[in-house]
Design a protein around this motif. Structure first.
Motif, mmCIF file in Angstrom:
data_model
loop_
_atom_site.group_PDB
_atom_site.id
_atom_site.type_symbol
_atom_site.label_atom_id
_atom_site.label_comp_id
_atom_site.label_asym_id
_atom_site.label_seq_id
_atom_site.Cartn_x
_atom_site.Cartn_y
_atom_site.Cartn_z
ATOM 1 N N THR A 157 39.698 49.605 34.816
ATOM 2 C CA THR A 157 40.818 50.187 34.085
ATOM 3 C C THR A 157 40.449 51.442 33.302
ATOM 4 N N LYS A 158 39.169 51.700 33.132
ATOM 5 C CA LYS A 158 38.738 52.845 32.329
ATOM 6 C C LYS A 158 37.806 53.723 33.143
ATOM 7 N N PRO A 159 37.761 55.018 32.820
ATOM 8 C CA PRO A 159 36.858 55.910 33.572
ATOM 9 C C PRO A 159 35.418 55.406 33.620
ATOM 10 N N ARG A 195 30.546 53.427 36.509
ATOM 11 C CA ARG A 195 29.537 52.396 36.751
ATOM 12 C C ARG A 195 29.672 51.761 38.134
ATOM 13 N N ALA A 196 30.852 51.871 38.719
ATOM 14 C CA ALA A 196 31.076 51.287 40.047
ATOM 15 C C ALA A 196 30.727 52.257 41.174
ATOM 16 N N ARG A 197 30.165 53.418 40.828
ATOM 17 C CA ARG A 197 29.852 54.422 41.843
ATOM 18 C C ARG A 197 29.040 53.802 42.986
ATOM 19 N N ALA A 256 33.574 59.940 39.459
ATOM 20 C CA ALA A 256 34.738 59.668 38.620
ATOM 21 C C ALA A 256 34.649 60.529 37.371
ATOM 22 N N ASP A 257 35.798 60.991 36.921
ATOM 23 C CA ASP A 257 35.849 61.754 35.675
ATOM 24 C C ASP A 257 36.955 61.181 34.807
ATOM 25 N N SER A 258 37.396 61.907 33.823
ATOM 26 C CA SER A 258 38.386 61.375 32.883
ATOM 27 C C SER A 258 39.788 61.262 33.483
ATOM 28 N N VAL A 306 41.943 60.230 43.851
ATOM 29 C CA VAL A 306 43.046 59.416 43.350
ATOM 30 C C VAL A 306 43.027 59.473 41.826
ATOM 31 N N GLY A 307 44.158 59.812 41.238
ATOM 32 C CA GLY A 307 44.279 59.827 39.783
ATOM 33 C C GLY A 307 44.428 58.413 39.251
ATOM 34 N N TYR A 308 43.904 58.167 38.066
ATOM 35 C CA TYR A 308 43.995 56.822 37.496
ATOM 36 C C TYR A 308 45.446 56.376 37.335
ATOM 37 N N ALA A 309 46.329 57.311 37.065
ATOM 38 C CA ALA A 309 47.742 56.983 36.893
ATOM 39 C C ALA A 309 48.359 56.443 38.187
ATOM 40 N N GLU A 310 47.757 56.748 39.329
ATOM 41 C CA GLU A 310 48.259 56.277 40.627
ATOM 42 C C GLU A 310 47.792 54.854 40.943
ATOM 43 N N ILE A 311 46.800 54.363 40.210
ATOM 44 C CA ILE A 311 46.184 53.070 40.511
ATOM 45 C C ILE A 311 46.858 51.970 39.707
ATOM 46 N N GLU A 312 47.402 51.014 40.426
ATOM 47 C CA GLU A 312 48.018 49.866 39.760
ATOM 48 C C GLU A 312 46.987 48.790 39.448
ATOM 49 N N HIS A 313 46.058 48.556 40.387
ATOM 50 C CA HIS A 313 45.047 47.503 40.209
ATOM 51 C C HIS A 313 43.843 47.832 41.086
ATOM 52 N N ALA A 314 42.645 47.588 40.553
ATOM 53 C CA ALA A 314 41.427 47.810 41.339
ATOM 54 C C ALA A 314 40.329 46.880 40.843
ATOM 55 N N VAL A 315 39.579 46.314 41.787
ATOM 56 C CA VAL A 315 38.448 45.444 41.458
ATOM 57 C C VAL A 315 37.300 45.727 42.422
ATOM 58 N N ILE A 316 36.094 45.422 41.963
ATOM 59 C CA ILE A 316 34.908 45.554 42.807
ATOM 60 C C ILE A 316 34.892 44.425 43.817
ATOM 61 N N GLU A 317 34.511 44.751 45.027
ATOM 62 C CA GLU A 317 34.332 43.756 46.085
ATOM 63 C C GLU A 317 32.842 43.417 46.161
#
Length: 176
Positions: free
Chosen positions: A95-97, A102-104, A128-130, A144-155
């Protein structure tokens, strides 16, 4: 018991600024604070994170700092409490930059915002940036802008990522 749950919620709201300050002084960020009744005691669960994660020694340091401020606010907890300090789990949504940084190079499942439930992507995380993140989707880089992302998780992956994907995300010549 409904009154006790409300009191615990109120305690969490009242304690949040002092706990956040103690966590920040230790060099970390308060992700979540929960206070709930657990038998005769209150259970205080503190989830902390940092730019580069948090190790066990650091969790112990934060635990001591939070315990000290909680002991000074005994009137809020109304007696005995159990303190649990932990880091966010792997299944925590990104949810945060700093989560994205860290997920790079990690594989992620992303659902984009949209009226139709949103497009679902299986991707690998790049820079990833701000404002947003570079994702490798089906061999193609996509911003992809963060505003476009509804949900994301690491696999979770049990093997090394393909070298070609890593090379593409590292913008190495000859990888395309």
């Amino acid at each position: 018991m409904p009154g006790q749950r409300q009191r615990a919620t109120g305690a969490g709201e009242e304690l949040s600024p002092v706990v956040a300050d103690a966590v920040a002084q230790a060099g970390f960020e308060l992700e979540e604070l929960q206070v709930q009744q657990a038998g005769r005691k209150q259970l205080v669960k503190v989830v902390v994170d940092g730019e580069h994660g948090i190790g066990l020694d650091e969790v112990a340091e934060v635990s001591r700092a939070v315990s000290a401020v909680l002991d000074q606010r005994d009137e809020v907890l109304l007696g005995a409490y159990t303190l649990e300090v932990t880091s966010p789990g792997l299944d925590r949504p990104l949810t945060k930059p700093r989560h994205w940084r860290r997920a790079r190079l990690r594989k992620v499942a992303v659902r984009l915002a949209g009226d139709d439930g949103g497009e679902k992507l299986a991707a690998r995380v790049g820079d990833a940036d701000s404002d947003g993140v570079e994702l490798l989707v089906d061999g193609q880089l996509r911003r992809v802008g963060y505003a476009e992302i509804e949900h994301a998780v690491i696999e979770v992956e049990f093997k090394e990522p393909p070298a070609a994907e890593i090379a593409t995300l590292n913008h190495e010549e000859g990888s395309r």
